[in-house]
Scaffold this motif. Structure first.
Motif, short mmCIF file in Angstrom:
data_model
loop_
_atom_site.label_atom_id
_atom_site.label_comp_id
_atom_site.label_asym_id
_atom_site.label_seq_id
_atom_site.Cartn_x
_atom_site.Cartn_y
_atom_site.Cartn_z
N VAL A 307 0.87 -1.18 0.00
CA VAL A 307 0.00 0.00 0.00
C VAL A 307 0.90 1.23 0.00
N LEU A 308 0.80 2.01 -1.07
CA LEU A 308 1.64 3.19 -1.21
C LEU A 308 0.78 4.46 -1.15
N LYS A 309 1.33 5.47 -0.55
CA LYS A 309 0.66 6.76 -0.49
C LYS A 309 1.26 7.69 -1.53
N TYR A 310 0.43 8.59 -2.06
CA TYR A 310 0.95 9.57 -2.99
C TYR A 310 0.19 10.88 -2.84
N LYS A 311 0.87 11.95 -3.18
CA LYS A 311 0.31 13.29 -3.04
C LYS A 311 -0.48 13.65 -4.28
N GLU A 312 -1.67 14.15 -4.09
CA GLU A 312 -2.46 14.68 -5.20
C GLU A 312 -3.08 15.98 -4.73
N GLY A 313 -2.56 17.09 -5.27
CA GLY A 313 -3.00 18.40 -4.78
C GLY A 313 -2.57 18.56 -3.33
N ASP A 314 -3.53 18.88 -2.49
CA ASP A 314 -3.25 19.05 -1.06
C ASP A 314 -3.59 17.81 -0.25
N SER A 315 -4.00 16.76 -0.92
CA SER A 315 -4.41 15.56 -0.19
C SER A 315 -3.46 14.40 -0.44
N ILE A 316 -3.53 13.40 0.40
CA ILE A 316 -2.74 12.18 0.28
C ILE A 316 -3.69 11.02 -0.03
N LYS A 317 -3.41 10.33 -1.11
CA LYS A 317 -4.23 9.18 -1.50
C LYS A 317 -3.41 7.90 -1.39
N GLU A 318 -4.10 6.77 -1.54
CA GLU A 318 -3.43 5.48 -1.45
C GLU A 318 -3.66 4.66 -2.71
N LYS A 319 -2.69 3.83 -3.03
CA LYS A 319 -2.83 2.90 -4.14
C LYS A 319 -2.23 1.56 -3.72
N LYS A 320 -2.97 0.48 -4.01
CA LYS A 320 -2.51 -0.86 -3.62
C LYS A 320 -1.92 -1.59 -4.82
N PHE A 321 -0.86 -2.31 -4.55
CA PHE A 321 -0.21 -3.13 -5.57
C PHE A 321 0.01 -4.53 -5.02
N PRO A 322 -0.10 -5.54 -5.87
CA PRO A 322 0.33 -6.87 -5.44
C PRO A 322 1.86 -6.90 -5.37
N ARG A 323 2.37 -7.83 -4.61
CA ARG A 323 3.83 -7.99 -4.48
C ARG A 323 4.14 -9.47 -4.73
N TYR A 324 4.74 -9.74 -5.88
CA TYR A 324 5.03 -11.12 -6.26
C TYR A 324 6.53 -11.37 -6.20
N SER A 325 6.92 -12.56 -5.75
CA SER A 325 8.33 -12.92 -5.79
C SER A 325 8.50 -14.43 -5.85
N THR A 326 9.62 -14.83 -6.41
CA THR A 326 10.04 -16.24 -6.41
C THR A 326 11.37 -16.30 -5.66
N HIS A 327 11.97 -17.48 -5.60
CA HIS A 327 13.25 -17.57 -4.90
C HIS A 327 14.34 -16.80 -5.63
N HIS A 328 14.09 -16.41 -6.88
CA HIS A 328 15.05 -15.60 -7.62
C HIS A 328 15.01 -14.13 -7.22
N GLY A 329 13.85 -13.67 -6.76
CA GLY A 329 13.69 -12.27 -6.42
C GLY A 329 12.29 -11.79 -6.75
N PRO A 330 12.03 -10.49 -6.58
CA PRO A 330 10.69 -9.96 -6.88
C PRO A 330 10.43 -9.93 -8.38
N ILE A 331 9.14 -10.08 -8.74
CA ILE A 331 8.73 -9.94 -10.14
C ILE A 331 8.70 -8.46 -10.46
N THR A 332 9.52 -8.06 -11.43
CA THR A 332 9.66 -6.63 -11.73
C THR A 332 9.14 -6.23 -13.10
N HIS A 333 9.00 -7.20 -14.02
CA HIS A 333 8.54 -6.84 -15.36
C HIS A 333 8.24 -8.12 -16.14
N SER A 334 7.91 -7.94 -17.38
CA SER A 334 7.60 -9.08 -18.25
C SER A 334 8.57 -9.09 -19.42
N VAL A 335 9.01 -10.29 -19.82
CA VAL A 335 9.88 -10.47 -20.98
C VAL A 335 9.31 -11.60 -21.82
#
Length: 731
Positions: A307-335
């Motif tokens: 859950v990340l917060k971000y500034k929009e105007g004078d207010s603070i909003k939130e955005k949720k992201f999934p967090r995926y990882s394998t034993h190699h490390g976090p999933i960062t992109h697609s190839v």
């Protein structure tokens, strides 16, 4: 009397806060336990010499002093590192924050801190206490976001580089994957690559010279990082537990990153060692679980939520992201349509240990043992010591791999044979100790020419240990060192500022040849071509040829066509030898038009164009052609300038204002007593009202280094202020 009054005011403020804040009396006792044992001496250039009884006392004083000089940059580094940038800069920074949290959540950072050895926990505590005490005693300072610093925060910022390996994880790729589940189109990747190829090189120079080639008989070390200006101050930090380190510290870190003590010196250059890999995972949905193929088994993907917060105007909003990882490390992109995990060194506790332990070594044996912690992942290390040794460590954290796979490309994560197989030891890595020629250099160049014929041999190492890629700075350094002797500190300073630019050896003659061979000559080009034909390929404030060559090389990099995959050096040589003559002339005509449009003439001395301007304490300067600036005769590292002076952002000005390159530079001689000279771009303080905001810049431009007061008796001779934290309240 003034100091006494300030001390009384601070005591009053602390006692007042004790009445209103639960636990603040205990907190005041905690701070007093530090301040009673910390002394800060500011010399005539504002450099803080911090003396503490214990290492923790010294760290407390070091962070307090850093905040005095530039709290803005201390805070900014931790806003970025801990993944909270969007709370200040808005939604566009969300993927920088997501990147940080994919590799470590706040809970994981706290766990790392709790699992640290006791001595390291004390240093982390002192880090937080030093900053928090500064904020408590400076209520006029208003943080952008971080009003309370915590001892787990250094776990996010552990290795010393300003950005480190994590910045090589593309936020554009993260955004494409986590917003739309797609990969960046190849055309966009090519455009990004082309733009990156035109940017000022990031890197550094390190040179070590044996005593057999010096006038004094003592080894010499050049410490010459090329970084963003004003992001590494100069410090000296001492304790009664064996700490006595001088050099550059990245804002907010508690260890000297590039520097020396009485017996050893260390300089880091960015490495071409392959320390990061991408693993394409074969993902399957199995009932309510996401799994990935690994050999004959299906393993569950670790799934979490950020859950990340971000500034929009004078207010603070939130955005949720999934967090995926394998034993190699976090999933960062697609190839190629496959989820891809990014693997890199992520052992923050060990990295912090190595970063601090490095500063207390007294000889080669201990330094090499420290290197075997193997977490200095993004750097090479250039080393010299009072025993007479010079050594070069190419890389430090190097995973063992099956050489039948090409790790320069994403590999198949479902095949267990592609897994890392532990780490190479220091002895297995590329290592150079006391070469017979008596010197070596690394300018982010290939290690296989570091000491000419005495260099490590490429065939002795796995291919992934290093690219065999030369650059113009490496070539330049070799030319200056080869066959020379009688080196001194001042001679090393002169060498490090040699004005010759090897990048133009082929580029400029290739342009002159194209003009002279042209059937129909553009008369507007005749005079500037004549200037270039007579130019000695040396940069100076007076050189018009330098201005023409810089614009020509820069604009050719932007406009010219060259085969993909060439290094920057290869591209420049291609433009001077293989590219069409008509293209060369078209680019040069565009240069003359640009200079004439901007300045009314193409006959511009380099110092009139290439400037230094520092207006305020902002992270990025709002450069303005109508405001004061000074001429700089140095040139971009792209052209082979060892004293690099380049640009990584502009404000649409006509003149060029430097933003990165030579920042903190030092030359060190190791003998019975250590001797050193140093210079800092601008000055020690980020406050325009401070006398040390810009007090070194003219010396910097004139290559006039200051003597380093290392021993206490010399520090006292240069002392302008002596105080304990809390006594130097805002004037």
């Amino acid at each position: 009397m003034q100091t006494l009054l300030k001390s009384i005011l601070i005591t009053f403020l602390l006692l007042t806060s004790c009445k209103t804040e639960p636990g603040s009396a205990l907190e005041s006792d905690k701070y007093k336990a530090y301040t009673d044992h910390v002394e800060i001496i500011r010399d005539d250039f504002g450099v803080p010499h911090i003396y503490g009884k214990t290492d923790a006392d010294a760290v407390f004083g070091l962070l307090y002093a850093q905040c005095e000089d530039d709290f803005n940059r201390v805070e900014q580094n931790y806003i970025w590192a801990t993944g909270r940038l969007a709370e200040v800069e808005g939604e566009e920074a969300l993927y920088s924050d997501l990147r940080a949290k994919l590799f470590m959540t706040e809970e994981e950072a706290k766990a790392n801190y709790e699992n640290s050895p006791e001595w390291l926990k004390k240093l982390c505590d002192a880090f937080a206490d030093g900053i928090n005490y500064y904020l408590k005693t400076h209520p006029e300072v208003q943080p952008k976001l971080l009003t309370q610093f915590e001892p787990w925060m250094p776990m996010y910022f552990s290795e010393g580089s300003i950005g480190g390996d994590i910045e090589r994880i593309s936020t554009n790729k993260l955004k494409a994957f986590y917003e739309n589940g797609i990969e960046i189109p190849k055309a966009e990747i090519l455009a990004i690559e082309k733009e990156a190829a035109t940017l000022e090189p990031q890197g550094s120079n390190g040179i070590a010279i044996s005593g057999k080639l010096t006038e004094s008989g003592n080894p010499l070390l050049l410490i010459n990082p090329h970084t963003s200006f004003f992001f590494r101050p100069e410090v000296h930090v001492v304790s009664e537990e064996g700490l006595n380190a001088y050099g550059a510290v990245t804002w907010g870190q508690f260890f000297v990153y590039q520097g020396f003590n009485e017996k050893t010196g260390w300089m880091h250059t960015s490495t071409y060692t392959d320390v990061m890999d991408e693993f394409k995972e074969t993902i399957t949905q199995l009932e309510d679980k996401i799994v990935y193929q690994y050999g004959e088994e299906l393993r569950p993907v670790t799934v979490g939520e950020v859950v990340l917060k971000y500034k929009e105007g004078d207010s603070i909003k939130e955005k949720k992201f999934p967090r995926y990882s394998t034993h190699h490390g976090p999933i960062t992109h697609s190839v190629d349509g496959q989820w891809t995990a990014s693997a890199m060194m992520w052992e923050p506790v060990k990295a912090l240990e190595q970063s601090f332990v490095r500063t207390k070594q007294t000889g080669y044996k201990g330094f090499k043992e420290m290197m075997d912690i193997r977490t200095n992942s993004s750097n090479n290390t250039v080393y010299a010591d009072a025993e007479g040794n010079i050594a070069y460590f190419h890389g430090n954290f190097v995973p063992k791999r099956d050489v039948s796979f090409d790790y320069s490309m994403p590999v198949d994560g479902s095949n267990p044979k592609t897994d890392w197989q532990g780490l190479h030891t220091v002895d297995e890595n590329i290592l150079l100790l006391n070469p017979e020629n008596g010197w070596f250099q690394n300018c982010n160049s290939t290690p296989f020419t570091a000491a000419l014929e005495f260099s490590p041999k490429k065939e002795d190492y796995p291919y992934y240990m290093s690219k065999d890629q030369e650059n113009f700075r490496g070539i330049h350094a070799i030319q200056l060192l080869k066959g020379k002797s009688g080196f001194t500190l001042d001679g090393l300073i002169a060498l490090a500022h040699d004005p010759y630019l090897p990048a133009f050896e082929k580029l400029i003659p290739g342009l002159v040849q194209a003009y002279e061979a042209s059937a129909v000559k553009n008369t507007k080009l005749a005079e500037p071509i004549a200037v270039l034909k007579q130019w000695d390929l040396k940069t100076s404030k007076e050189a018009i040829g330098m201005t023409l060559a810089h614009y020509y090389g820069t604009m050719y990099g932007q406009m010219g066509s060259a085969p993909r995959g060439l290094s920057d050096m290869e591209r420049m040589n291609y433009f001077g030898t293989v590219s069409p003559s008509t293209e060369r002339l078209q680019v040069f005509e565009a240069v003359i038009e640009r200079l004439t449009a901007d300045f009314g003439t193409w006959e511009m001395p380099w110092g009139e164009v290439n400037r230094y301007q520092r207006l305020n304490g902002a992270i990025e300067q709002a450069f303005n052609d109508s405001l004061p600036s000074i001429p700089i005769g140095f040139a971009s590292g792209r052209w082979g300038a060892l004293a690099a002076y380049g640009v990584n952002y502009t404000n649409n000005t006509k003149k060029i204002y430097g933003t990165r390159g030579n920042s903190f530079v030092a030359v060190v001689e190791f003998g019975a007593k250590v001797k050193a000279k140093s210079i800092l771009a601008g000055g020690q303080s980020g406050d325009p009202k401070s006398p040390h905001f810009d007090d070194q810049i003219q010396k910097y431009a004139d290559m006039q280094f200051k003597d380093v007061p290392f021993y206490k008796e010399d520090v006292l001779k240069r002392a302008k202020e002596t105080y304990r934290p809390g006594e130097r309240y805002a004037e």
